[in-house]
Structure formats: structure tokens, C-alpha cells
Design an enzyme around this catalytic site. Sequence first.
Site, mmCIF file in Angstrom:
data_model
loop_
_atom_site.group_PDB
_atom_site.id
_atom_site.type_symbol
_atom_site.label_atom_id
_atom_site.label_comp_id
_atom_site.label_asym_id
_atom_site.label_seq_id
_atom_site.Cartn_x
_atom_site.Cartn_y
_atom_site.Cartn_z
ATOM 1 N N GLU A 44 1.049 3.981 1.504
ATOM 2 C CA GLU A 44 1.485 4.511 2.798
ATOM 3 C C GLU A 44 2.699 3.755 3.335
ATOM 4 O O GLU A 44 3.623 4.344 3.890
ATOM 5 C CB GLU A 44 0.354 4.399 3.833
ATOM 6 C CG GLU A 44 -0.861 5.276 3.561
ATOM 7 C CD GLU A 44 -1.927 4.556 2.747
ATOM 8 O OE1 GLU A 44 -1.565 3.766 1.830
ATOM 9 O OE2 GLU A 44 -3.119 4.790 3.007
ATOM 10 N N HIS B 145 0.866 -1.174 0.000
ATOM 11 C CA HIS B 145 0.000 0.000 0.000
ATOM 12 C C HIS B 145 0.908 1.231 0.000
ATOM 13 O O HIS B 145 1.984 1.229 0.624
ATOM 14 C CB HIS B 145 -0.920 0.005 1.222
ATOM 15 C CG HIS B 145 -2.119 -0.880 1.036
ATOM 16 N ND1 HIS B 145 -3.324 -0.665 1.668
ATOM 17 C CD2 HIS B 145 -2.294 -1.986 0.264
ATOM 18 C CE1 HIS B 145 -4.187 -1.597 1.297
ATOM 19 N NE2 HIS B 145 -3.582 -2.421 0.453
ATOM 20 N N LYS C 238 -1.749 1.260 11.066
ATOM 21 C CA LYS C 238 -0.322 1.569 11.053
ATOM 22 C C LYS C 238 -0.068 3.036 11.390
ATOM 23 O O LYS C 238 0.842 3.361 12.153
ATOM 24 C CB LYS C 238 0.299 1.179 9.711
ATOM 25 C CG LYS C 238 0.332 -0.343 9.560
ATOM 26 C CD LYS C 238 1.093 -0.860 8.370
ATOM 27 C CE LYS C 238 1.147 -2.399 8.474
ATOM 28 N NZ LYS C 238 1.940 -3.031 7.434
ATOM 29 N N LYS D 225 12.557 -5.919 3.958
ATOM 30 C CA LYS D 225 13.164 -5.970 5.289
ATOM 31 C C LYS D 225 14.652 -6.285 5.218
ATOM 32 O O LYS D 225 15.465 -5.674 5.896
ATOM 33 C CB LYS D 225 12.496 -7.055 6.123
ATOM 34 C CG LYS D 225 11.137 -6.697 6.659
ATOM 35 C CD LYS D 225 10.716 -7.767 7.672
ATOM 36 C CE LYS D 225 9.460 -7.388 8.406
ATOM 37 N NZ LYS D 225 8.271 -7.448 7.549
ATOM 38 N N ARG E 190 -0.410 3.511 15.019
ATOM 39 C CA ARG E 190 0.775 2.971 15.691
ATOM 40 C C ARG E 190 1.956 3.932 15.598
ATOM 41 O O ARG E 190 2.663 4.172 16.580
ATOM 42 C CB ARG E 190 1.101 1.621 15.040
ATOM 43 C CG ARG E 190 2.375 0.990 15.521
ATOM 44 C CD ARG E 190 2.615 -0.322 14.764
ATOM 45 N NE ARG E 190 3.992 -0.740 14.925
ATOM 46 C CZ ARG E 190 4.375 -1.976 15.263
ATOM 47 N NH1 ARG E 190 3.486 -2.917 15.439
ATOM 48 N NH2 ARG E 190 5.638 -2.267 15.401
ATOM 49 N N CYS F 55 -3.856 0.442 6.861
ATOM 50 C CA CYS F 55 -3.041 1.660 6.956
ATOM 51 C C CYS F 55 -3.532 2.564 8.094
ATOM 52 O O CYS F 55 -2.732 3.263 8.712
ATOM 53 C CB CYS F 55 -3.034 2.395 5.628
ATOM 54 S SG CYS F 55 -2.178 1.447 4.340
ATOM 55 N N CYS G 8 -6.889 2.978 4.335
ATOM 56 C CA CYS G 8 -7.800 1.835 4.429
ATOM 57 C C CYS G 8 -7.998 1.452 5.894
ATOM 58 O O CYS G 8 -7.214 1.819 6.757
ATOM 59 C CB CYS G 8 -7.252 0.639 3.634
ATOM 60 S SG CYS G 8 -5.675 -0.012 4.201
HETATM 61 C C1 LIG Z 1 4.760 -8.654 6.643
HETATM 62 O O1 LIG Z 1 4.469 -9.780 7.385
HETATM 63 C C2 LIG Z 1 5.143 -9.851 8.606
HETATM 64 C C3 LIG Z 1 4.954 -11.194 9.228
HETATM 65 O O2 LIG Z 1 3.622 -11.460 9.462
HETATM 66 C C4 LIG Z 1 4.629 -8.733 9.486
HETATM 67 O O3 LIG Z 1 5.222 -8.777 10.745
HETATM 68 C C5 LIG Z 1 4.971 -7.437 8.824
HETATM 69 O O4 LIG Z 1 4.465 -6.374 9.547
HETATM 70 C C6 LIG Z 1 4.451 -7.394 7.421
HETATM 71 N N1 LIG Z 1 5.057 -6.294 6.740
HETATM 72 C C7 LIG Z 1 4.409 -5.210 6.456
HETATM 73 C C8 LIG Z 1 5.171 -4.192 5.703
HETATM 74 O O5 LIG Z 1 3.263 -5.044 6.757
HETATM 75 ZN ZN LIG Z 2 -3.897 0.829 2.949
#
Ligand SMILES: *[C@@H]1O[C@H](CO)[C@@H](O)[C@H](O)[C@H]1NC(C)=O
Ligand SMILES: [Zn+2]
Length: 463
Positions: free
Chosen positions: A80, A78, A257, A396, A260, A254, A133
Site C-alpha cells: 500500500e 508494504h 495510513k 523520501k 489518514r 496500513c 494490516c
Molecule cells: C519512516 O520513519 C519515519 C520516521 O519515524 C516516519 O516518519 C515515516 O512515516 C516512516 N515512513 C513510512 C513510509 O512509513
Molecule cells: Zn500493511
Amino acid sequence: MINADKIAQLCYERFEQLPRRGKPEPGREWTLLAAVVKITRRADSDTVEKEVVSLGTGTKCIGQTVMSPRGDVLNDSHAEVIARRGCVRYLIQELHSAVSGGGSSVFCLADQRGKWRLQLGVSFLFFTSHTPCGDASIIPMTDSQPQPCPPVTSVKEHEGTDVGGDRKRKAEELSEGQNTKLACLVEQGPIEIKAKGPSDRDGVHLQIQDIHRTGAKCVPGGPADPLQSGAGYHSTGVLRVKPGRGEPTLSLSCSDKLARWAVLGFQGALLSHYLQEALYFSTVVVGKCPYSKEAMQRALVTRCSHVSHLPAGFSVSPPLLLQSRLEFPFSQAQTELRHQARQGCISPCGAAISWCNVTEQPLDVTANGYKHGVIKKIKTSVIFLHVCVFRSPLCKLELFHSFLSLVSATSPSALPDSLRKAELQTYWDYKQASQSYQQAWQQLHCQAFPLWPRSNRDLLLFS
Ligand SMILES: *[C@@H]1O[C@H](CO)[C@@H](O)[C@H](O)[C@H]1NC(C)=O
Ligand SMILES: [Zn+2]
Ligand SMILES: *[C@@H]1O[C@H](CO)[C@@H](O)[C@H](O)[C@H]1NC(C)=O
């Protein structure tokens, strides 16, 4: 004062200046745009400098089973999330330059050993072309709206009038979109959506009433949406997972997130090693789209406003919420306006673009979490997918490697205390060693988001 229209314009222009690769086909494909803007107020003048440091587009999220234990796939594309990750790349580069004596336009030394802080007058703003979202997209319908027809109770019913062979795909796209087609038109109140196909030629139009929905489902383990018609369809204020093609995803919406980031900061666990204080977005600007200040406030601010006992360097820091009157030219609504019949079905653009102001590989285009174009060519030989040239610098693993190169560039005497343990090896180790960040997350988790899935350790053991 921040002028929301100027911010939106700046972000749209930055997007326009990017090369074509990964951009939506005008009139047929739409996408979502998000960006991080650095604001610099100089003490010696009244002017405010604004610079887009990271920009992202994208609408997709991949399902759980495609997720890789090597940390080399972007599971959430996404806009964001892309924009935030690009910003982390940018910040790593700034810190790299700072620790190597090259200076930085963002950071200066803080008083704790090995720690940095924002220079006076520097702040970061988050722009998104659309309401995020999840919870913020559950927009209340105003009472004044007339209800000439019974409300449409599900996206599927709406799809039922589509006589094309593409029904399933369209349904998926509808539920995948951030503000589904229905939600995107909320502003005009009750509107007629022309059903494509023969029924359209017959002049049969569909009345859409309850249009304040999100495709994001409640997180597992908590109560589900009541799914009643009208305003009783959704629960509000709850965590939601992103809709994905086919299977469920583990990525949170989002809205969640952003909420958070307003407590833990947007820098993430790794950069917290180097920062005396978490980095918070001062402002969130949303482009022209269906928008409710109340829903934004609930989703991004209220859910966490009571969180306390945060460690030093962390605080509940909700952004100022603003909306611009300028619409993204590649939004779903604009695409529908420009669409011509010969163009085929309108769909969300499959690619995700990331641009950030770094010297090496500032531009990155991915599809399905890997470099754009790769999937199509070598679909049959899955084994190639993990060859490093196909990895996005935003995944990552790559972010971790940039972070490790920052650590090696730091002279031992300038290393933050949390990084002075010899036994740190994997990504998981480095994240766990970021103690204050983990403590803050613990507080946020138990006080506001107990259902937020904890990250799966097995997926984070790469080094
Ligand atoms: C991708 O999946 C992992 C493992 O479930 C999760 O911890 C992580 O937050 C996710 N990454 C994103 C960018 O959302
Ligand atoms: Zn989103
Ligand atoms: C990127 O950053 C450099 C150095 O801060 C700046 O001079 C340049 O204008 C920026 N580029 C863009 C496209 O914003």
C-alpha cells in the site's frame, strides 16, 4: 458504477506484464499487491477509462535502528505504501509537465495563484489484494462458527507443533505477514491447518479457532491489547505499528495510513503546495481474501468521521468500500494451494516492486529498503549503502529531489504562495511550509489520533 472485479483484474494484469525481477517464486513465495487506478469519465461519452498509474508489491517493514537520517531508505515496504509513493512520483511528473506547458491528463489550473486541481471527471481509486494490516484485519468471528476445540491463543502455540529447525524464522514470518496465515484462511470458517513435519505424517491436525488477528501491535503510549482468548484478544479502533523483523518499527499500519489519507489526502505535504484541494481515493477495492466490511468501515472511516475544523481544501472524505471476488494469484492462500513439498518453506517474498507510469525509471525493485540485490553483494561494507545509485526513487530523499525539480521548473510568477519564502532548505522546511496540510494534520492528530507518533525532525533534515 465501479466494477470491483474489473478493477482487480486490471491490477493483476498490470502485475503480470511486469518483468520477473522481484516477483515471488510461484508455489513458494507470496506477496501483497496494491495499486492506484486513475478513473476518467468523459462528459461526451458513457465510457469510463481505467488506468493503473502506480502499482506496488511488498510485505516488509524495517526496524527503527536501520532508519537513516539521510532519507534514503524505504522504511515501510508494504504494498500500500509503495503504491502510494509511486503515485506521488506519477503526480509530480504530471505537475511538472503541467507547469512546463506540456499539458497533463490529470490536472488543470485552479483559481488560486500557482495552484492546480483535478480535471473534471478524473478520480483515483485504491486497490489492494488483501485487507490492510492493522485495525481492518481484526475481523470478527461469526457466532455461527462451531467451537469444537479450545481456541488457539497465540501464534507461538501454533508454531509449537512445527518440528522443523526453522521455527523462529517461521514465527517471525507469521507475525510479519499482513493477515497472518491464520487470518488468511478465515473465510472458510474453522479449518484444519496441517502442521508441517512429523506430526503431519502422524495425521495430527491442528484446529484453529480464533483467526481474526493482526501482527501489528498497539502504538506505544496507549493501552495494549487485552490478549484474552477469542474475541477479547485485540482492542479495536486503535492505532497500530507494523510488525518488523526483530525490532519494533515506527511505521503505522496500513489501516491507519488509509484512514489518514481519507482526511489529509494521499498527496502528502509536499504536493499540497501545488494543489488547491487534497486528493482523496474515491473507492477502495480489496481483492478476494478474509474481509469484513464492518472492520474496514471502522478502521478506515468511523475513526475519523467526527473530525472537524479542517482548513480549506481538506474534508473528511471516506472512500466507498468494495470487495472483488478475484484473488491475487500470488496471495498467501494461493501459494499454499500450489505449494509442493520439494519447494521448501513457504515464505513472504523479500523484494518490493514498484512500477508507476513515469518516463524515467518506471520500475524499481528493492529489498530491505534499498535496491534489490545490493544488500547481498556488499553486506560487509555498510558504508556503500548510501551511494546514490542504490537509492530507490521512492525514498523520501528522491521524492524530495523530484519535487525540487518541479519547483525549479515552475516559473516564478506561477509559484504557489507557500513556496515564495526564501529560507526553505531541508525536506523538513518544505513540509512545514505546507501550512494548510500541517493544520489539517494537527486537527486529525488531536481529534482522532493523539497517539500517532510525530515524525522525528532529526530524520527529516536532509536537503
Ligand atoms: C519512516 O520513519 C519515519 C520516521 O519515524 C516516519 O516518519 C515515516 O512515516 C516512516 N515512513 C513510512 C513510509 O512509513
Ligand atoms: Zn500493511
Ligand atoms: C502510461 O501513460 C501514457 C500516457 O498517458 C499512456 O499512453 C500509456 O498507455 C500508459 N502506460 C501504461 C502501461 O499504462
